[in-house]
Design an enzyme around this catalytic site. Structure first.
Site, PDB file in Angstrom:
ATOM      1  N   LYS A 161       0.835  -1.206   0.000  1.00  7.96           N
ATOM      2  CA  LYS A 161       0.000   0.000   0.000  1.00  7.96           C
ATOM      3  C   LYS A 161       0.872   1.260   0.000  1.00  7.96           C
ATOM      4  O   LYS A 161       0.648   2.189  -0.769  1.00  7.96           O
ATOM      5  CB  LYS A 161      -0.892  -0.007   1.252  1.00  7.96           C
ATOM      6  CG  LYS A 161      -1.614   1.287   1.517  1.00  7.96           C
ATOM      7  CD  LYS A 161      -2.482   1.209   2.746  1.00  7.96           C
ATOM      8  CE  LYS A 161      -1.840   1.695   4.008  1.00  7.96           C
ATOM      9  NZ  LYS A 161      -1.603   3.144   4.109  1.00  7.96           N
ATOM     10  N   ASN A 162       1.880   1.278   0.871  1.00  7.52           N
ATOM     11  CA  ASN A 162       2.672   2.506   1.020  1.00  7.52           C
ATOM     12  C   ASN A 162       3.620   2.747  -0.141  1.00  7.52           C
ATOM     13  O   ASN A 162       4.215   3.807  -0.242  1.00  7.52           O
ATOM     14  CB  ASN A 162       3.447   2.488   2.338  1.00  7.52           C
ATOM     15  CG  ASN A 162       2.522   2.653   3.532  1.00  7.52           C
ATOM     16  OD1 ASN A 162       1.332   2.922   3.368  1.00  7.52           O
ATOM     17  ND2 ASN A 162       3.057   2.472   4.729  1.00  7.52           N
TER      18      ASN A 162
ATOM     19  N   CYS B  98      -5.712   7.859   8.850  1.00  3.87           N
ATOM     20  CA  CYS B  98      -5.889   7.421  10.243  1.00  3.87           C
ATOM     21  C   CYS B  98      -5.599   8.559  11.216  1.00  3.87           C
ATOM     22  O   CYS B  98      -4.635   9.305  11.035  1.00  3.87           O
ATOM     23  CB  CYS B  98      -4.928   6.272  10.567  1.00  3.87           C
ATOM     24  SG  CYS B  98      -5.453   4.681   9.936  1.00  3.87           S
TER      25      CYS B  98
ATOM     26  N   ARG C 117      -0.410  14.873  12.421  1.00  2.65           N
ATOM     27  CA  ARG C 117      -0.003  14.641  11.042  1.00  2.65           C
ATOM     28  C   ARG C 117       0.036  15.905  10.177  1.00  2.65           C
ATOM     29  O   ARG C 117      -0.672  16.016   9.170  1.00  2.65           O
ATOM     30  CB  ARG C 117      -0.883  13.566  10.393  1.00  2.65           C
ATOM     31  CG  ARG C 117      -0.930  12.290  11.191  1.00  2.65           C
ATOM     32  CD  ARG C 117      -1.608  11.151  10.475  1.00  2.65           C
ATOM     33  NE  ARG C 117      -0.697  10.439   9.585  1.00  2.65           N
ATOM     34  CZ  ARG C 117      -1.020   9.376   8.871  1.00  2.65           C
ATOM     35  NH1 ARG C 117      -2.230   8.900   8.937  1.00  2.65           N
ATOM     36  NH2 ARG C 117      -0.151   8.784   8.077  1.00  2.65           N
TER      37      ARG C 117
ATOM     38  N   ASP D 120       4.173   1.099  12.013  1.00  8.44           N
ATOM     39  CA  ASP D 120       2.975   0.415  11.514  1.00  8.44           C
ATOM     40  C   ASP D 120       2.813  -0.984  12.119  1.00  8.44           C
ATOM     41  O   ASP D 120       1.728  -1.573  12.036  1.00  8.44           O
ATOM     42  CB  ASP D 120       3.025   0.297   9.987  1.00  8.44           C
ATOM     43  CG  ASP D 120       2.794   1.637   9.315  1.00  8.44           C
ATOM     44  OD1 ASP D 120       2.264   2.542   9.964  1.00  8.44           O
ATOM     45  OD2 ASP D 120       3.148   1.771   8.129  1.00  8.44           O
TER      46      ASP D 120
ATOM     47  N   ARG E  30      -8.607  -0.497   4.469  1.00 10.58           N
ATOM     48  CA  ARG E  30      -7.713   0.445   3.796  1.00 10.58           C
ATOM     49  C   ARG E  30      -6.343  -0.164   3.538  1.00 10.58           C
ATOM     50  O   ARG E  30      -5.634   0.247   2.632  1.00 10.58           O
ATOM     51  CB  ARG E  30      -7.560   1.714   4.650  1.00 10.58           C
ATOM     52  CG  ARG E  30      -8.890   2.462   4.828  1.00 10.58           C
ATOM     53  CD  ARG E  30      -8.701   3.915   5.162  1.00 10.58           C
ATOM     54  NE  ARG E  30      -7.311   4.263   5.077  1.00 10.58           N
ATOM     55  CZ  ARG E  30      -6.519   4.510   6.124  1.00 10.58           C
ATOM     56  NH1 ARG E  30      -7.010   4.478   7.335  1.00 10.58           N
ATOM     57  NH2 ARG E  30      -5.260   4.805   5.948  1.00 10.58           N
TER      58      ARG E  30
HETATM   59  C1  UD1 Z   1       3.959   7.013   6.004  1.00 12.24           C
HETATM   60  C2  UD1 Z   1       3.184   5.726   5.853  1.00 12.24           C
HETATM   61  C3  UD1 Z   1       2.646   5.284   7.201  1.00 12.24           C
HETATM   62  C4  UD1 Z   1       3.776   5.161   8.207  1.00 12.24           C
HETATM   63  C5  UD1 Z   1       4.612   6.433   8.249  1.00 12.24           C
HETATM   64  C6  UD1 Z   1       5.851   6.314   9.108  1.00 12.24           C
HETATM   65  C7  UD1 Z   1       2.332   5.940   3.602  1.00 12.24           C
HETATM   66  C8  UD1 Z   1       1.163   6.089   2.713  1.00 12.24           C
HETATM   67  N1  UD1 Z   1       2.084   5.970   4.921  1.00 12.24           N
HETATM   68  O1  UD1 Z   1       3.065   8.013   6.498  1.00 12.24           O
HETATM   69  O2  UD1 Z   1       2.005   4.010   7.040  1.00 12.24           O
HETATM   70  O3  UD1 Z   1       3.248   4.915   9.484  1.00 12.24           O
HETATM   71  O4  UD1 Z   1       5.041   6.798   6.923  1.00 12.24           O
HETATM   72  O5  UD1 Z   1       6.615   5.228   8.694  1.00 12.24           O
HETATM   73  O6  UD1 Z   1       3.439   5.755   3.149  1.00 12.24           O
HETATM   74  N2  UD1 Z   1       5.394  15.111   9.927  1.00 12.24           N
HETATM   75  C9  UD1 Z   1       5.470  16.458  10.106  1.00 12.24           C
HETATM   76  N3  UD1 Z   1       5.339  17.265   8.991  1.00 12.24           N
HETATM   77  C10 UD1 Z   1       5.151  16.751   7.737  1.00 12.24           C
HETATM   78  C11 UD1 Z   1       5.079  15.364   7.581  1.00 12.24           C
HETATM   79  C12 UD1 Z   1       5.200  14.550   8.697  1.00 12.24           C
HETATM   80  O7  UD1 Z   1       5.628  16.949  11.206  1.00 12.24           O
HETATM   81  O8  UD1 Z   1       5.033  17.533   6.780  1.00 12.24           O
HETATM   82  C13 UD1 Z   1       5.497  14.209  11.111  1.00 12.24           C
HETATM   83  C14 UD1 Z   1       4.209  13.414  11.329  1.00 12.24           C
HETATM   84  O9  UD1 Z   1       3.276  14.145  12.052  1.00 12.24           O
HETATM   85  C15 UD1 Z   1       4.705  12.194  12.069  1.00 12.24           C
HETATM   86  C16 UD1 Z   1       6.093  11.994  11.478  1.00 12.24           C
HETATM   87  O10 UD1 Z   1       6.464  13.216  10.850  1.00 12.24           O
HETATM   88  O11 UD1 Z   1       4.810  12.483  13.447  1.00 12.24           O
HETATM   89  C17 UD1 Z   1       6.148  10.863  10.467  1.00 12.24           C
HETATM   90  O12 UD1 Z   1       5.286  11.135   9.385  1.00 12.24           O
HETATM   91  P1  UD1 Z   1       5.628  10.661   7.899  1.00 12.24           P
HETATM   92  O13 UD1 Z   1       6.940   9.950   7.907  1.00 12.24           O
HETATM   93  O14 UD1 Z   1       5.432  11.824   7.001  1.00 12.24           O
HETATM   94  O15 UD1 Z   1       4.503   9.598   7.653  1.00 12.24           O
HETATM   95  P2  UD1 Z   1       3.454   9.543   6.457  1.00 12.24           P
HETATM   96  O16 UD1 Z   1       4.141   9.844   5.172  1.00 12.24           O
HETATM   97  O17 UD1 Z   1       2.233  10.297   6.811  1.00 12.24           O
END
Ligand code: UD1
Length: 442
Positions: free
Chosen positions: A22-23, A117, A122, A314, A406
């Site tokens: 998925k990711n 989720c 986020r 995850d 999902r």
């Molecule tokens: C992706 C994965 C998710 C996984 C996560 C961490 C997908 C579709 N989803 O989510 O399954 O749990 O990586 O391995 O690939 N953050 C910020 N600012 C930003 C972006 C992120 O502060 O602009 C913070 C988030 O709030 C969180 C942390 O960074 O605390 C990690 O988020 P991120 O690595 O971006 O995860 P996702 O891409 O949302």
């Protein structure tokens, strides 16, 4: 809303091949918007999030066709829109991945806050800081994000946190910017390597994915390609943990064991015997992992969920479920998302001994969990509840399993094949297990 009805106590055994990740597929689908012509994706998972992303692509003017359940054809020749309606944005977190590709293809993107989720606040600031560094202007008006960038230019970018999504968005936009981008403190997850491999198959010049420094040399245009999506390490890890809690013996195929190295070392510490084979192809497609569980699991000690190559956030909730019956005390620290212990309360209602303080959970294993009615609050938390239920001899009903749809295409069917007693029920009570994945088809 559908629910799972699980009567635990059955030992799982057998083999399962994981779906495409998925990711990995979600950013790849977003990237396909940049590529005029028909992209063909093999090993595409049949998931609610994938169908939602396809609906967005259609809205933007892509033609999408499924061939069977696992090959997807995306023709982005006719992309004409650059605006994603709020209601489609809300359906999944990964809708934000369209910012970079739309900027690259149409020089503008109009988006709003994505869904996904509720596992933390986020924010998406790092995505847009990166796109701004490439020369895009981003303004917010009445909850809509207006991004413009007639001429994106490569530049050094240092991420203050290795966000997976921000890394992917920046790679996609930079792959069609003028000149070179050096992305530092990038996320290193295997799915980022898969995105790099896909983009390079389409003519991009990206290198370094999997390390903290990624170099992207912009190209003028990308061409379509046929690409097989990597296997889903999180789905694989979930089935291994399901096997472990039942004292089972399960082989998971279709993934590179190196993608789960932290998780496998924790499972080995808990007493599981692990055998692995990396296979012969670079994408891990013929790799496998066999887990043989002991009659009683030992506690895992201290486990910290953190960015790759640490223990995956995850798989933190599924691990918590395992620890509720493992002998001794495990301390789990969640260092990625601030609200990822939601399943703890539900596990406690099944008799688990868990105390949560801030980002730490202390789990003491006990032998007498009991059945009950619980509800999934998020995707992986739902999987954790199902794993606990597989160990409980009585009946456990898990509600709100739309969250699980999902990320797990045929959860009940796979577990049934491995010997579990699980039924999927629609709200009005009709059993559907084995008849449908519960995912609305395109
Ligand atoms: C992706 C994965 C998710 C996984 C996560 C961490 C997908 C579709 N989803 O989510 O399954 O749990 O990586 O391995 O690939 N953050 C910020 N600012 C930003 C972006 C992120 O502060 O602009 C913070 C988030 O709030 C969180 C942390 O960074 O605390 C990690 O988020 P991120 O690595 O971006 O995860 P996702 O891409 O949302």
């Amino acid at each position: 809303m559908d629910s799972y009805d699980i009567r635990g106590g059955e030992r799982l055994s057998g083999e399962v091949t994981v779906s495409g990740a998925k990711n990995a597929v979600l950013p790849i689908l977003a990237a396909s918007v940049m590529i005029p012509g028909e992209t063909v994706l093999d090993n595409c998972p049949d998931l609610a999030d994938v169908h939602n992303m396809c609906e967005i692509l259609r809205h933007l003017g892509c033609e999408i066709h499924w061939e069977g359940h696992h090959r997807l054809r995306v023709d982005a020749s006719g992309v004409k829109g650059c605006s994603v309606p709020r209601k489609l944005m809300k359906r999944l977190r990964s809708s934000v991945f369209l910012a970079g590709p739309l900027l690259a293809r149409c020089h503008q993107a109009v988006l709003s806050a994505p869904g996904g989720c509720a596992i933390g606040s986020r924010p998406i600031d790092l995505h847009f800081l990166g796109l701004s560094a490439l020369g895009a202007s981003v303004t917010e008006r009445e909850g809509r994000l207006f991004c413009r960038g007639t001429r994106l230019r490569g530049t050094p970018i240092h991420l203050t946190y290795p966000s997976v999504g921000a890394t992917e968005n920046i790679i996609m936009a930079a792959s069609m910017a003028e000149g070179e981008t050096l992305l530092q403190n990038a996320a290193k997850e295997p799915e980022i390597v898969d995105l790099q491999n896909f983009l390079n198959a389409c003519g991009a010049e990206v290198s370094g994915a999997g390390t903290e420094e990624i170099r992207i040399r912009g190209v003028k245009r990308l061409h379509p390609a046929r690409y097989a999506v990597m296997g889903d390490r999180i789905e694989g890890g979930t089935y291994l943990m399901a096997a472990a809690i039942t004292g089972g013996d399960v082989t998971v195929r279709g993934l590179n064991p190196a993608w789960l190295s932290s998780e496998l070392s924790v499972l080995a510490r808990m007493g599981c015997r692990i055998e692995t084979d990396e296979g012969t192809v670079p994408d891990g497609g013929d790799g496998w992992i066999r887990l043989s569980a002991p009659p009683e699991l030992s506690a895992a000690g201290f486990v910290k969920a953190e960015p790759w190559p640490g223990f995956s956030t995850d798989l933190q909730s599924p691990l918590m479920a395992l620890c509720t019956v493992a002998k001794g005390t495990t301390v789990i620290e969640e260092a990625v998302f601030e609200n990822r212990f939601q399943c703890a309360q539900e596990l406690k209602s099944l008799g688990a001994d868990i105390s949560v303080e801030g980002q730490r959970a202390t789990v003491t294993g006990r032998a007498n969990l009991h059945g009950g009615r619980v509800a999934a609050a998020d995707l992986r938390g739902g999987a954790a509840l199902a794993i606990a239920a597989l160990e409980i001899p009585g009946e456990t009903i898990i509600e709100n399993i739309c969250h699980m749809d999902r990320g797990y295409g045929k959860f009940d069917i796979v577990l049934k094949e491995l010997g579990a007693n699980i039924e999927r029920r629609e709200t009005h009570g009709r059993k559907t297990s084995g008849e449908t994945t519960g995912i609305s088809k395109e």
